[in-house]
Scaffold this motif. Structure first.
Motif, short mmCIF file in Angstrom:
data_model
loop_
_atom_site.label_atom_id
_atom_site.label_comp_id
_atom_site.label_asym_id
_atom_site.label_seq_id
_atom_site.Cartn_x
_atom_site.Cartn_y
_atom_site.Cartn_z
N ASN A 121 -17.92 26.82 -3.96
CA ASN A 121 -18.60 26.05 -4.99
C ASN A 121 -18.02 26.36 -6.36
OD1 ASN A 121 -20.43 24.32 -6.17
ND2 ASN A 121 -22.19 25.17 -5.09
N ASP A 147 -21.78 21.16 -8.00
CA ASP A 147 -23.19 20.93 -8.26
C ASP A 147 -23.75 21.97 -9.22
OD1 ASP A 147 -22.95 22.87 -6.12
OD2 ASP A 147 -25.12 22.79 -5.99
N GLU A 148 -24.76 21.57 -9.96
CA GLU A 148 -25.61 22.47 -10.76
C GLU A 148 -24.80 23.35 -11.72
OE1 GLU A 148 -29.30 22.86 -7.59
OE2 GLU A 148 -27.76 24.42 -7.57
N TRP A 154 -20.70 17.38 -4.28
CA TRP A 154 -22.10 16.96 -4.34
C TRP A 154 -22.28 15.96 -5.46
CZ3 TRP A 154 -24.53 18.50 -0.16
CH2 TRP A 154 -24.18 19.72 0.43
N ASN A 155 -23.39 15.24 -5.45
CA ASN A 155 -23.54 14.13 -6.39
C ASN A 155 -24.23 14.47 -7.69
OD1 ASN A 155 -26.33 14.17 -5.13
ND2 ASN A 155 -26.57 12.40 -6.48
N ASP A 156 -24.94 15.61 -7.78
CA ASP A 156 -25.86 15.78 -8.91
C ASP A 156 -25.15 15.94 -10.25
OD1 ASP A 156 -25.93 19.03 -9.52
OD2 ASP A 156 -25.53 18.56 -7.44
#
Length: 648
Positions: free
Chosen positions: A271, A332-333, A385-387
């Motif tokens: 990630n 993500d995030e 990821w999409n966020d």
């Protein structure tokens, strides 16, 4: 957890489990449920809630109007014929080509593991009772993974590809798990979605390779084909990053080889640029610094060329052990719990590269696109990821980047699809979080959920949707043991297999669908990891000069607690990560006993000369220090104590 693996037998009956009361002893290491000796077809009808006119239907074996045999995913196309196929001693696997031989060899291994005996793989003409594997590229209508199965005097699997033939053999195994007499008939079975998967965050916490191997086998058995693993591989290039939670390269090679054998593509994820603390907690030079001068161990500084070089060097190292054609970078995030305003250097970077109208989000997308380009140069397709795709950017994400959609944000699935992004449904509704949210599998089944139903939007067609997956996250690492996670995951896995391969609601009720799942059981070679090698009682554990006398009691999830003179053995101390003491060298001490405290649960792992004592949550083994203290260490850092166990 239901075993569902049924004995090799020669009666005229299919045996189907009717109880979850299990005991050990199934072929291939599965537990064996009690079962009802009803005729096979009659039992299948009962499982499906269909009317049964007479027990004579079983003897007719595939008479007109009989339902499809029980499988997961369910067979949506079945043409019954008169007669039956009988699997018995003397059966052979007939495979004439190289691809056929690969499939037949794997099937032979699995038949043996399931207790169906040793079946030779031969070439040449088939005879009565044989199982024939045929790969015919001209059968293009079957696609990349579809197959045709015919049951009669012989059992034949035909496909256009090796993968399709393999999935046909999974159906064969599921049918033989319920008995050795199959109704005659024909099915053409083709998946609706290309990607059918499970995501596992073996990040921070360590999940045993035995658990992951069970997952790969069960995934393949249910025709799932993609396993996303966010995890840390022990690095030779960056030893400063080797804090616990890692896997050795040899461990990953063995897991990847198992995945290749069973047609499960294992996609790695590191990630980035958020959640990077497992990699950069000891690299402050790569950490993003806020406007107050505070280093952020979880955030990679995307403005620094050294950060990109560091990340891509990890990609290169992972390429030594992972063979999948995809790379997942997370994305993500990144600003979870903060915002770009606290990092003015990110906006400066974006404007210097993209002009005065650029936004901080453009710097983030720029990093994603650079990783995409690097991965493409290595022959890998990028997944994210999409966020992070909030719409606050002027720079587009490179077309062709697969977006795994889990969170409802400004950029909707329909827009992502229109922008040229393959779209995977990784909806939060499909999540299982340790100690937190669990997918409502029954609710999803009753709603006929399918991969078109994203968080925040349901699409009208399957076009552009690659498939869907369930996701397992360890947000509270001590919330559940991995054995508990396995039990929770089982129904969700089978539901996802059904919803991505065929119609999402094959049975009238969820209870009937779970009965279907119980009938097929677990994959051949699946191991019961809840077995405890010693009975409850009081024992003395001795390693060298160190000894502990403790009362051993099995826990419901298949570990033991060790109640010593002053309390139960527990790992306690050090820095907590996801509520877990993951530092090597943390002491094992006697604490007040608490049945709910998973850090007091232990695995007795048999080894030559005795047992290793492994914590159920940290997955580190007990080592005896020079001073006689009990401390935890990864197995490749300090030798685990070998305990001789005697009844006290």
């Amino acid at each position: 957890m239901l075993c569902g693996r049924l004995n090799h037998h020669t009666s005229d009956e299919w045996e189907v489990p009717v109880s979850t009361d299990v005991k050990s002893g199934c072929p291939g290491g599965n537990a064996r449920p009690r079962r009802s000796r009803l005729g096979g077809l009659v039992t299948a009808l009962l499982l499906l809630g269909a009317p049964v006119s007479s027990a004579g239907a079983a003897e007719q074996g595939g008479a007109a109007g009989s339902p499809p045999p029980v499988t997961v995913p369910a067979l949506s196309d079945w043409t019954p014929e008169t007669g039956q196929y009988v699997y018995e001693r003397g059966a052979r696997l007939v495979a004439d080509g190289r691809a056929e031989r690969h499939v037949a060899d794997t099937l032979a291994d699995d038949l043996r593991a399931a207790g169906h005996g040793t079946v030779p793989v031969v070439s040449g003409g088939a005879r009565k009772g044989d199982i024939v594997v045929d790969v015919s590229p001209g059968r293009a209508a079957l696609g990349k993974e579809g197959y045709e199965l015919r049951a009669g005097a012989r059992l034949s699997v035909t496909a256009a590809t090796e993968a399709g033939a393999f999935y046909g053999t999974r159906t064969v195994l599921q049918l033989l798990a319920q008995g050795h007499r199959l109704p005659a008939g024909r099915t053409v079975d083709v998946p609706q979605y290309e990607e059918r998967g499970v995501g596992v965050c073996a990040c921070y916490v360590h999940i045993t390779t035995e658990w992951l191997e069970n997952l790969v086998r069960d995934m393949a058995y249910h025709k799932l084909n993609q396993l996303l693993l966010e995890l840390k591989v022990k690095s030779d290039a960056h030893p400063e990053a080797n804090t616990w939670g890692y896997y050795t390269k040899d461990e990953i090679r063995r897991l990847v080889a198992l995945g290749e054998k069973y047609h499960v593509s294992i996609v790695p994820e590191i990630n980035s640029p958020g959640h990077m603390d497992p990699w950069i907690e000891n690299r402050p030079d790569l950490q993003l610094t806020d406007s107050d001068g505070n280093k952020q161990p979880s955030r990679l500084d995307i403005t620094r060329p050294e950060a990109f070089a560091y990340y891509t060097s990890l990609m290169d190292e992972y390429a030594q052990v992972f063979t999948a054609g995809s790379w997942h970078m997370g994305a993500d995030e990144y600003m979870l719990g903060s915002d770009f305003a606290k990092y003015p250097q990110v906006l400066e970077y974006a404007r210097a590269k993209y002009g005065a109208d650029a936004t901080p989000q453009d710097a983030f997308i720029d990093f994603v696109n650079r990783v995409h380009s690097y991965a493409a140069d290595k022959g890998k397709k990028l997944r994210i990821w999409n966020d992070g795709l909030t719409g606050a950017n002027t720079v587009p994400v490179t077309a062709g980047t697969t977006v795994e959609h889990w969170l409802d944000v400004a950029t909707k699935p329909s827009q992502l699809r229109a922008d040229g992004h393959p779209l995977m449904n990784a909806a939060y509704a499909l999540y299982l979080v340790r100690g937190g949210f669990h997918s409502d599998t029954k609710g999803l089944y009753d709603q006929s959920w399918d991969p078109r139903s994203f968080e925040g939007e349901k699409l009208a067609s399957r076009e552009g949707i690659t498939g869907a997956k369930i996701s397992l996250w360890p947000d509270n690492g001590r919330g559940e043991t991995e054995n508990e996670v396995a039990e929770d995951t089982d129904p969700a896995l089978r539901h996802l297999a059904q919803a991505t391969w065929g119609p999402p609601h094959p049975d009238a009720t969820y209870a009937q669908f779970t009965a279907r799942a119980a009938a097929v059981g677990h994959a051949p070679g699946w191991r019961d990891l809840t077995r405890v090698p010693v009975a409850n009682g009081t024992y003395t554990f001795r390693s060298g000069a160190r000894s502990v006398t403790a009362e051993v009691e099995r826990t419901p999830d298949g570990y033991v607690t060790l109640r010593a003179a002053n309390g139960c053995l527990e790992v306690r101390g050090g820095k907590l990560t996801l509520n877990v003491p993951l530092q090597p060298g943390v002491e094992v001490s006697e604490q007040a006993c608490d049945d709910a405290n998973t850090l007091q649960r232990w695995q007795l792992a048999p080894v030559k000369g005795g047992y290793r004592l492994v914590n159920a949550i940290t997955q580190m083994a007990v080592h005896v220090s020079d001073g006689g203290r009990l401390v935890q260490y990864p197995p490749d850092q300090r030798g685990a104590a070998v305990w001789k166990v005697t009844a006290a």
